[in-house]
Design a protein around this motif. Structure first.
Motif, mmCIF file in Angstrom:
data_model
loop_
_atom_site.group_PDB
_atom_site.id
_atom_site.type_symbol
_atom_site.label_atom_id
_atom_site.label_comp_id
_atom_site.label_asym_id
_atom_site.label_seq_id
_atom_site.Cartn_x
_atom_site.Cartn_y
_atom_site.Cartn_z
ATOM 1 N N ILE A 35 0.877 -1.101 -0.031
ATOM 2 C CA ILE A 35 0.124 -0.009 -0.023
ATOM 3 C C ILE A 35 0.823 1.380 0.182
ATOM 4 N N PHE A 36 2.003 1.201 0.896
ATOM 5 C CA PHE A 36 2.798 2.436 0.811
ATOM 6 C C PHE A 36 3.569 2.531 -0.530
ATOM 7 N N LYS A 37 3.760 1.614 -1.261
ATOM 8 C CA LYS A 37 4.559 1.830 -2.541
ATOM 9 C C LYS A 37 3.502 1.939 -3.773
ATOM 10 N N SER A 38 2.343 1.887 -3.373
ATOM 11 C CA SER A 38 1.182 2.114 -4.392
ATOM 12 C C SER A 38 1.386 3.709 -5.079
ATOM 13 N N ARG A 39 0.942 3.639 -6.227
ATOM 14 C CA ARG A 39 1.069 5.027 -7.053
ATOM 15 C C ARG A 39 0.564 6.281 -6.264
ATOM 16 N N ILE A 40 -0.699 6.135 -5.411
ATOM 17 C CA ILE A 40 -1.101 7.446 -4.878
ATOM 18 C C ILE A 40 -0.449 7.612 -3.712
ATOM 19 N N ILE A 41 -0.031 6.576 -3.051
ATOM 20 C CA ILE A 41 0.943 6.993 -1.700
ATOM 21 C C ILE A 41 2.196 7.554 -2.189
ATOM 22 N N GLN A 42 2.898 7.046 -3.143
ATOM 23 C CA GLN A 42 4.123 7.617 -3.692
ATOM 24 C C GLN A 42 3.969 9.183 -4.297
ATOM 25 N N THR A 43 2.809 9.476 -4.763
ATOM 26 C CA THR A 43 2.568 10.543 -5.252
ATOM 27 C C THR A 43 2.297 11.721 -4.052
ATOM 28 N N ILE A 44 1.596 11.247 -2.994
ATOM 29 C CA ILE A 44 1.264 11.861 -1.659
ATOM 30 C C ILE A 44 2.931 12.118 -0.852
ATOM 31 N N ALA A 45 3.516 11.040 -1.169
ATOM 32 C CA ALA A 45 4.804 11.030 -0.389
ATOM 33 C C ALA A 45 5.931 12.030 -1.130
ATOM 34 N N LEU A 46 5.737 12.358 -2.413
ATOM 35 C CA LEU A 46 6.692 13.345 -2.529
ATOM 36 C C LEU A 46 6.404 14.912 -2.177
ATOM 37 N N TYR A 47 5.232 15.087 -1.614
ATOM 38 C CA TYR A 47 5.226 16.189 -0.710
ATOM 39 C C TYR A 47 4.981 15.736 0.752
ATOM 40 N N GLY A 48 5.191 14.798 1.310
ATOM 41 C CA GLY A 48 4.977 14.363 2.668
ATOM 42 C C GLY A 48 5.878 14.788 3.501
ATOM 43 N N ASN A 49 7.258 14.728 3.234
ATOM 44 C CA ASN A 49 8.116 15.624 4.153
ATOM 45 C C ASN A 49 7.895 17.060 4.592
ATOM 46 N N THR A 50 7.644 17.929 3.512
ATOM 47 C CA THR A 50 7.061 19.137 3.535
ATOM 48 C C THR A 50 5.926 19.394 4.341
ATOM 49 N N SER A 51 4.989 18.447 4.054
ATOM 50 C CA SER A 51 3.806 18.485 4.593
ATOM 51 C C SER A 51 3.594 18.195 6.137
ATOM 52 N N PHE A 52 4.848 17.138 6.471
ATOM 53 C CA PHE A 52 4.888 16.802 7.857
ATOM 54 C C PHE A 52 5.584 17.783 8.463
ATOM 55 N N MET A 53 6.573 18.467 7.911
ATOM 56 C CA MET A 53 7.271 19.462 8.882
ATOM 57 C C MET A 53 6.429 20.615 8.951
ATOM 58 N N VAL A 54 5.459 20.866 8.106
ATOM 59 C CA VAL A 54 4.860 22.190 8.190
ATOM 60 C C VAL A 54 3.503 21.889 9.531
ATOM 61 N N ALA A 55 3.141 20.684 9.330
ATOM 62 C CA ALA A 55 2.261 20.137 10.272
ATOM 63 C C ALA A 55 2.871 19.936 11.827
ATOM 64 N N ILE A 56 3.963 19.751 11.837
ATOM 65 C CA ILE A 56 4.576 19.524 13.259
ATOM 66 C C ILE A 56 4.858 21.337 13.631
ATOM 67 N N ALA A 57 5.301 21.941 12.872
ATOM 68 C CA ALA A 57 5.382 23.355 13.270
ATOM 69 C C ALA A 57 4.186 23.888 13.593
ATOM 70 N N ILE A 58 3.163 23.599 12.925
ATOM 71 C CA ILE A 58 1.897 24.094 13.218
ATOM 72 C C ILE A 58 1.488 23.738 14.700
ATOM 73 N N LEU A 59 1.609 22.485 14.898
ATOM 74 C CA LEU A 59 1.072 21.831 16.434
ATOM 75 C C LEU A 59 2.089 22.278 17.297
ATOM 76 N N VAL A 60 3.339 22.577 17.156
ATOM 77 C CA VAL A 60 4.190 23.138 18.178
ATOM 78 C C VAL A 60 3.774 24.496 18.564
ATOM 79 N N PHE A 61 3.301 25.249 17.363
ATOM 80 C CA PHE A 61 3.038 26.755 17.680
ATOM 81 C C PHE A 61 1.727 26.677 18.543
ATOM 82 N N LEU A 62 0.696 25.691 18.069
ATOM 83 C CA LEU A 62 -0.457 25.646 18.857
ATOM 84 C C LEU A 62 -0.367 25.326 20.243
ATOM 85 N N LEU A 63 0.623 24.391 20.200
ATOM 86 C CA LEU A 63 1.015 23.679 21.778
ATOM 87 C C LEU A 63 1.491 24.904 22.665
ATOM 88 N N ILE A 64 2.404 25.643 22.324
ATOM 89 C CA ILE A 64 2.933 26.796 22.972
ATOM 90 C C ILE A 64 1.970 27.943 23.179
#
Length: 242
Positions: A35-64
């Motif tokens: 499932i992780f190697k499927s075409r849809i997940i691979q397409t999402i994973a291309l921008y996954g690291n950036t989205s993950f870092m943005v989500a972490i930053a937003i959650l850290v900001f909201l937690l503070i």
């Protein structure tokens, strides 16, 4: 609940759902890896690291921000508000919401990291399982080849013993398997050379026999011709004497 905290709570519920989904025991890591190697997940994973870092930053900001709100409204013990019960209820309500938002942001941040780690571990486990199966097949193939080689070696030793060649015992000291195999190969090579020599000698003997046979046939024909001529000469001499 404001719009931003509603979005964070929805994100938290989605994370809980996906974590529980990844922890389902009857779905194997291989299936998750596919499932992780499927075409849809691979397409999402291309921008996954950036989205993950943005989500972490937003959650850290909201937690503070939630932690700041908790400290801001934790003043009931420092300020005397006994004469204003409405203000106490208002501060308690604000403090409850700030603590609620703090827990939501904290758990959302924790589950975000946990979700990413679970996906990584499942992929690694699937890769390890595939490598384990490949190594197992390779070991079985090597074991089968070694067993076949040992059987061929024993069969070769038996043939050499039948041919009268002295074969060293496997249990003797000082003679390792490699040296023993080398000696056997040399003996087999010697026997092959002797066999080739014998074949060549046999072929030569057969050629000589065929040549002698042909020569004997020619001599027989010549002898028959000479007998015929001798008979004719005898017959002519008898006629002259008469």
């Amino acid at each position: 609940m404001s719009l931003q905290w509603t979005a964070v709570a929805t994100f938290l519920y989605a994370e809980v759902f996906f974590v529980l989904l990844l922890c389902i025991p009857f779905i194997s890591p291989k299936r998750w890896n596919k499932i992780f190697k499927s075409r849809i997940i691979q397409t999402i994973a291309l921008y996954g690291n950036t989205s993950f870092m943005v989500a972490i930053a937003i959650l850290v900001f909201l937690l503070i921000d939630a932690f700041r709100e908790v400290r801001k409204y934790s003043v009931t013990e420092k300020v005397d508000l006994t004469n204003n019960p409405t203000a106490i209820e208002h501060i308690h309500m604000k403090l409850f919401r700030a603590q609620r938002n703090e827990y939501i942001a904290g758990f959302a941040l924790l589950l975000c990291l946990l979700l990413r780690r679970l996906a990584t571990l499942l992929s690694q486990q699937a890769s390890l399982m595939a490598s384990n199966e490949a190594f197992k097949k390779q070991a079985e193939g090597a074991s089968t080849a070694a067993k076949k080689y040992m059987e061929e070696n024993e069969l070769l030793q038996e043939k050499l013993r039948d041919a009268g060649v002295e074969v060293p015992e496997a249990g003797k000291k000082g003679a390792g398997p490699q040296e023993e195999n080398k000696n056997l190969k040399e003996e087999v090579k010697t026997l092959k050379e002797e066999l080739d020599t014998t074949k060549k000698a046999l072929q030569k003997s057969e050629s000589d026999v065929r040549a002698m046979k042909k020569q004997a046939e020619n001599l027989t024909v010549e002898y028959d011709r000479l007998l015929d001529e001798h008979s004719k000469l005898l017959a002519s001499s008898d006629k002259k004497s008469d």
